[in-house]
Structures are given as structure tokens and as C-alpha cells.
Write an enzyme that holds these catalytic residues in place. Structure first.
Site, PDB file in Angstrom:
ATOM      1  N   GLU A 333       0.696  -1.259  -0.092  1.00 24.62           N
ATOM      2  CA  GLU A 333       0.099  -0.052   0.214  1.00 24.62           C
ATOM      3  C   GLU A 333       0.758   1.169  -0.057  1.00 24.62           C
ATOM      4  OE1 GLU A 333      -0.237  -2.776   1.861  1.00 24.62           O
ATOM      5  OE2 GLU A 333      -2.436  -3.270   2.011  1.00 24.62           O
ATOM      6  N   LYS A 436       0.653 -10.765  24.293  1.00 20.66           N
ATOM      7  CA  LYS A 436       0.323 -10.007  25.424  1.00 20.66           C
ATOM      8  C   LYS A 436       0.280 -11.055  26.361  1.00 20.66           C
ATOM      9  CE  LYS A 436      -2.630  -6.098  26.733  1.00 20.66           C
ATOM     10  NZ  LYS A 436      -3.515  -5.242  26.523  1.00 20.66           N
ATOM     11  N   TRP A 441       2.739  -6.318  26.807  1.00 16.74           N
ATOM     12  CA  TRP A 441       3.203  -6.680  25.322  1.00 16.74           C
ATOM     13  C   TRP A 441       4.820  -7.228  25.124  1.00 16.74           C
ATOM     14  CZ3 TRP A 441      -0.827  -6.728  22.493  1.00 16.74           C
ATOM     15  CH2 TRP A 441      -1.786  -6.035  22.782  1.00 16.74           C
TER      16      TRP A 441
HETATM   17  P1  ADP Z   1       6.734  -5.972   1.448  1.00 22.06           P
HETATM   18  O1  ADP Z   1       6.808  -7.311   1.824  1.00 22.06           O
HETATM   19  O2  ADP Z   1       7.363  -5.725   0.016  1.00 22.06           O
HETATM   20  O3  ADP Z   1       7.255  -4.986   2.226  1.00 22.06           O
HETATM   21  P2  ADP Z   1       3.752  -6.391   1.703  1.00 22.06           P
HETATM   22  O4  ADP Z   1       2.692  -5.712   1.717  1.00 22.06           O
HETATM   23  O5  ADP Z   1       3.986  -7.811   1.239  1.00 22.06           O
HETATM   24  O6  ADP Z   1       4.986  -5.691   1.080  1.00 22.06           O
HETATM   25  O7  ADP Z   1       4.058  -6.629   3.367  1.00 22.06           O
HETATM   26  C1  ADP Z   1       4.072  -5.653   4.103  1.00 22.06           C
HETATM   27  C2  ADP Z   1       4.353  -5.950   5.682  1.00 22.06           C
HETATM   28  O8  ADP Z   1       5.760  -6.614   5.688  1.00 22.06           O
HETATM   29  C3  ADP Z   1       4.646  -4.528   6.481  1.00 22.06           C
HETATM   30  O9  ADP Z   1       3.453  -4.096   6.952  1.00 22.06           O
HETATM   31  C4  ADP Z   1       5.537  -5.316   7.679  1.00 22.06           C
HETATM   32  O10 ADP Z   1       4.640  -5.928   8.559  1.00 22.06           O
HETATM   33  C5  ADP Z   1       6.357  -6.165   6.879  1.00 22.06           C
HETATM   34  N1  ADP Z   1       7.527  -5.669   6.636  1.00 22.06           N
HETATM   35  C6  ADP Z   1       8.093  -5.140   5.628  1.00 22.06           C
HETATM   36  N2  ADP Z   1       9.433  -4.789   5.715  1.00 22.06           N
HETATM   37  C7  ADP Z   1       9.778  -4.886   7.005  1.00 22.06           C
HETATM   38  C8  ADP Z   1      10.776  -4.951   7.721  1.00 22.06           C
HETATM   39  N3  ADP Z   1      11.915  -4.242   7.323  1.00 22.06           N
HETATM   40  N4  ADP Z   1      11.079  -5.372   9.233  1.00 22.06           N
HETATM   41  C9  ADP Z   1       9.819  -5.611   9.707  1.00 22.06           C
HETATM   42  N5  ADP Z   1       8.545  -6.099   8.856  1.00 22.06           N
HETATM   43  C10 ADP Z   1       8.600  -5.557   7.617  1.00 22.06           C
END
Ligand code: ADP
Length: 546
Positions: A333, A436, A441
Site C-alpha cells: 500500500e 500479550k 506486550w
Molecule cells: P513488502 O513485503 O514488500 O514490504 P507487503 O505488503 O507484502 O510488502 O508486506 C508489508 C508488511 O511486511 C509490513 O506491513 C510489515 O509488517 C512487513 N515488513 C516489511 N518490511 C519490514 C521490515 N523491514 N521489518 C519488519 N517487517 C517488515
């Protein structure tokens, strides 16, 4: 009073025109099944023009969605520019999704033309069988005429070879100019929660995003760089890097379908790659290969890592090999990159390290906040909140569904994190993955990071398991490296001094392999479904998998 500066709509075709004119000899190198293919940006732009002509001949009109099921190669780059550049919309579909989801996406997007790799021929046949009759008109296989696969498709669907399409055109095509807010690409989220949802990028959002990615404290691509996007072009436009590369005149080194550690390492070395990008699991594979053969990197300097949290142990291992990791965060998004972790000056080494391991600071062009209720939490490095986003490359909603933003325009990401005083955001969890325990948390990412630092662990997931007294308690699920051993007690002792005592997992479950979704992320929903009752039903701690 309006100013007196020239005004043009921001067009994606301008990127490849610029690359062809000013970086004509920079190249796209592709690892294809038949070997290494090379072509310059000048040739790429010409082929994209021929493809745009062919699209018109196939009946594709402005605004029509066109599907791709393709690896990272020069042909996929041509498709990006020809489809968007001719005012149609490139719908990159993830071939790792289940055939039912692929058919759902193609049906939802109403794609009439599909470009697919030859190795996906059986998948295409399966998917087409699930589509409404008459939807798909043409399947173009990404190959030469003589390599066209035998595939059993319903009558009425034309099957064409990509190279034959291009050969029939002369390239006499002028890139059109139109409203920069027009849709350019349609990417669906991976659908781990419900059906995949379509995010519809624009020429404007993509241009601003690609320019921002080239800032020095973002990826800072240069004409002397050679970039290998190991993140697939079917996953959020390979984080915009193919766009950013053409703007910067950076050569692209495309791994095709060869994403195992050995193939990627060979390509990095043979093609003198200086910058690479991809999810942690890909780089863990490369690291395992490099360690196995006792090699080093001769040219690789920087690596953008994201998609899931970069494990600290992997960060250290690459640093020791002379490769700087830029940790990036975002989501489909948000096109996807919103933050990147490059260092700042004037902080002590421990803070600098913490900042580089965090998800980073926001790029100019988007903004970020963490809230509790409707209040923004302070940037104190401690108070966590729900992360929300807004900006030029953030979605207002999903294709054919009602808007998804909060009333004041901020997009709720579903991630939870804390900000430090410099604005570095450290993600502590997905809101649905938080644990939790007794009202406190516990960050599953923290617990996983620590486990991944143990030499015997290949991969780890921490989930909330139901607990009669504490409501939820953390349970660790691990896969060991080949030949490695570690006991439950040794692993739990490994947490001593690294987290509060109440955050240490209650139990460890050993499995052969952890489940992954189509974009390489851990499928924690599946683990929760399997192991949520583990503590309630386990009689012996450290019991074998339920
Ligand atoms: P992408 O995998 O390309 O970032 P997605 O829409 O498939 O896009 O997934 C997004 C989600 O992936 C984010 O909301 C987050 O939870 C997780 N995410 C992406 N980058 C990271 C990061 N560097 N560290 C932790 N979680 C991440």
C-alpha cells in the site's frame, strides 16, 4: 500568482527515454534458462516501443489492465514500460500464490491479455481453467517463436510468442502524454488475511517514489552502480528499483528464476554487482553458500533488505564481509518503501548500531506516525503505537473496494513500533502478531531475532500461545540448520540477559521447516492455528510438534 516554470505531466515512459538517451550503453543483464542475455537501455527502449505497438494491435486500450506472470528479466522491464507507457496498467501477478488466488486476481483485475514465462505453462493452463469463459483473449509466452510451449487452452484464446510479437513491429511509436494521476500498475497484496487486495499506483506516485529512492540517504543509486534486484518484479514492483535504476542510469542485473544462494552469488560476482536488494530469506541463502565455500564479495557494497525484519546476526555477518545493509520497511500500500535505515552523525556507536538495525527514517514524500487511540505517541524510544502512513505514494484505498484510510487521511499499516528521538522507527510487531502476557506486550520480532542469533538455528518464529494464567505466553518454533543440534533448555538459556525474564518463551517446538507465504514471509497465522493451544495441551515441555 502562478510561477513561470515549464510544466509536464510526470510519465513513467520518461524514465526509459531518459535512460536510452543519456545512459544508452548501460545494460540489463538477464539470467535466462538458455544463458546470460545482455541488452542496452537504448535497445530496451526500442523494444518497449515495439511492444507498445504490439499491445495496440492486441486491442489493449488506455486504462486496460494487462497481466504478467514473470521473473526479473529484461522482458519484464520492457513490459513495465510498454504497458504503463502506453497508458495501460501492468498487473504483476505473483506466480507463487495458489492458482485459485491467481485466477481471482486476473478475474478481479479483468485482464484480457496475459504475458507469462514458459515455465509457467502448466500454471497458466490451471489458472485459465478457473477464469470466467471469454475473459482472457491472448496469452503471450515470454520466448522466441520456436520455444513456444504446448499448452492446452480453451479455443478462443490466442497463444503467441513474445519475440514474434516484437519482430512484427517497426518501433515507430511516440510515447503518449496524459494525466499523471492515471493508473500505471496494479499489485495485489499477498492475501494472508482474506482475498488479495489490489493497490493501484499512478504515474505520478511512481515517479516521485523512484526519484526519492535515489536520494543519497535512500538507495542512492548511481550510473556506476550495477543493481541486482533479487526482490521479484511481481512483488510490489521490485520495491521500485527498476524504475529508480533507469532514472539513475544504473545497469540492472536480473536473476530470472535462479534465486538460490549459489546462483545469486555467482551472478553477483560474474556481473560485478555493487548493490542488491531482497528479503532476508534470500540473503540467508546467499550467506550460507558464501560460508560453505569460504568466499567473499569482490564488488558488492550495499544491500537493501526488507519485507520482514533483518535478523541482527545476518546484519553482522554481511558487515563482516564488507557489505552495508540498508534496512527498509514498507508495504504494498506504500509502493512499498517508506523508511530506510542509513546512519546519522553525532550519535554514539551503540545508538548508531541500533538505528541501522531499526526499520529506518521516513523518506521525504511520505510521513509516518505511531498512535495510541487517536493520540500520537512521543518519540522516546519506548512508547509503542500503531504505525500510520500518508504521502504521495500511499494508497487511498483498494481497487474496486471502499477507501481504507482513517478519516483524517492516515493509512493504518497494522504494524506496531516505537520512534527514537532522531525519528528512527523500530518495528516491534504486526499488531496481530504481538504477544500479550499478563497485560505486558512482548515483541515476537525481538524473540525471533535472538533465536536467529544462535548458531544452530536456521529460522525461528515466536507466537502467542494461550495460557490459563497469563492469557498468552510466547512459544518459539524453530528449524535447525542442517546437522546442527541444540536442546530446548540451551535455547531458552540463550535468552538470559537479552530480554526480561517474563519475556523468555515458555517452550520450544522443533520443526523441519517453517511455513512461508507467497512473498517469503513467515506464515504466522498458520503457526498460530496449529500451536495456539500448545501450552494448554502439552504435558511435557519441549514436546515434539503437535
Ligand atoms: P513488502 O513485503 O514488500 O514490504 P507487503 O505488503 O507484502 O510488502 O508486506 C508489508 C508488511 O511486511 C509490513 O506491513 C510489515 O509488517 C512487513 N515488513 C516489511 N518490511 C519490514 C521490515 N523491514 N521489518 C519488519 N517487517 C517488515
Amino acid at each position: 500568482m502562478l510561477g513561470l516554470m515549464q510544466y509536464e505531466q510526470l510519465m513513467i515512459s520518461d524514465f526509459i527515454v531518459h535512460a536510452a538517451r543519456h545512459h544508452a550503453r548501460a545494460e540489463i543483464v538477464s539470467h535466462l534458462a538458455e544463458g546470460i542475455h545482455r541488452q542496452t537501455y537504448r535497445d530496451t527502449e526500442l523494444r518497449a516501443r515495439k511492444l507498445a505497438q504490439a499491445l495496440t494491435r492486441l486491442g489493449v486500450k488506455p486504462g486496460d489492465r494487462v497481466a504478467t506472470l514473470a521473473w526479473n528479466t529484461h522482458r519484464h522491464v520492457e513490459l513495465y514500460f510498454a504497458i504503463s507507457g502506453s497508458a495501460a496498467v501492468v498487473n504483476t501477478v505473483n506466480p507463487r500464490l495458489a492458482p485459485g488466488d491467481i485466477a481471482y486476481i486476473i478475474g478481479h483485475a479483468e485482464d484480457h491479455v496475459l504475458f507469462a514465462e514458459v515455465d509457467f505453462a502448466p500454471l497458466v493452463a490451471d489458472v485459465v481453467g478457473r477464469l470466467p469463459a471469454g475473459l482472457l483473449r491472448t496469452v503471450v509466452f515470454l520466448c522466441a517463436a520456436h520455444a513456444l510451449p504446448q499448452v492446452d487452452l480453451p479455443s478462443g484464446i490466442d497463444v503467441v510468442a513474445y519475440e514474434a510479437l516484437l519482430e512484427a513491429e517497426d518501433g515507430d511509436y511516440g510515447w503518449p502524454r496524459f494525466d499523471e494521476r492515471s493508473a500505471s500498475a496494479l499489485c495485489y497484496t499477498s492475501g494472508t488475511t482474506g482475498r488479495p487486495k489490489g493497490v493501484l499506483y499512478t504515474h505520478r506516485s511512481t515517479t516521485l517514489k523512484a526519484m526519492a529512492m535515489n536520494a543519497a540517504d535512500a538507495c542512492g543509486l548511481r550510473a556506476v552502480d550495477r543493481l541486482m534486484p533479487a526482490v521479484p518484479m511481481f512483488h510490489v514492483n521490485a520495491w521500485s528499483l527498476p524504475y529508480a535504476a533507469t532514472i539513475a542510469g544504473t545497469s540492472l542485473v536480473m536473476p530470472g528464476r535462479f534465486l538460490d544462494g549459489e546462483s545469486l552469488y555467482r551472478l553477483i560476482e560474474d556481473e560485478r554487482v555493487t548493490f542488491a536488494s531482497g528479503v532476508p530469506s534470500v540473503w540467508l541463502g546467499v550467506l550460507a553458500h558464501v560460508r560453505k565455500i569460504g568466499a567473499r564479495f569482490s564488488t558488492l557494497q550495499r544491500m537493501a533488505v526488507g519485507g520482514s525484519a533483518c535478523p541482527e546476526s545476518m546484519f553482522d555477518a554481511y558487515e563482516a564481509l564488507g557489505v552495508n545493509i540498508i534496512h527498509a520497511w514498507g508495504m504494498t500500500e506504500s509502493s512499498p518503501v517508506a523508511t530506510l535505515s542509513n546512519p546519522v552523525s553525532g550519535v554514539d556507536p551503540a545508538t548508531a548500531r541500533r538505528q541501522r538495525l531499526s526499520q529506518g527514517r521516513v523518506l521525504f514524500g511520505v510521513d509516518l506516525r505511531a498512535t495510541r487511540g487517536s493520540t500520537e505517541v512521543p518519540w522516546d524510544g519506548e512508547t509503542s503505537g500503531d504505525i500510520e502512513l500518508r504521502g504521495h505514494w500511499v494508497a487511498t484505498g483498494y481497487y474496486k473496494t471502499p477507501p481504507g484510510t482513517t478519516p483524517d487521511g492516515w493509512f493504518p499499516t497494522g504494524d506496531v513500533g516505537v520512534f527514537d528521538a532522531n525519528g528512527f522507527v523500530l518495528l516491534t510487531d504486526r499488531s496481530k502478531d504481538l504477544i500479550k502476557s499478563g497485560g505486558e506486550w512482548i515483541s515476537s520480532i525481538d524473540l525471533e531475532n535472538i533465536a536467529m542469533g544462535h548458531p544452530a538455528i536456521a529460522e525461528a518464529a515466536a507466537i502467542a500461545a494461550k495460557h490459563p494464567k497469563w492469557d498468552e505466553r510466547p512459544v518459539l518454533i524453530v528449524a535447525l540448520k542442517p546437522g546442527a543440534t541444540v536442546t530446548r533448555e540451551e535455547l531458552l538459556d540463550f535468552y538470559a540477559g537479552k530480554v526480561a525474564r517474563w519475556a523468555v518463551p515458555d517452550d520450544v517446538i522443533f520443526v523441519d521447516e517453517l511455513p512461508h507465504g507467497a512473498t517469503g514471509k513467515l506464515l504466522k497465522s498458520e503457526l498460530r492455528a496449529r500451536y495456539a493451544d500448545h501450552l494448554v495441551r502439552a504435558k511435557t515441555p519441549g514436546a515434539s510438534p503437535d
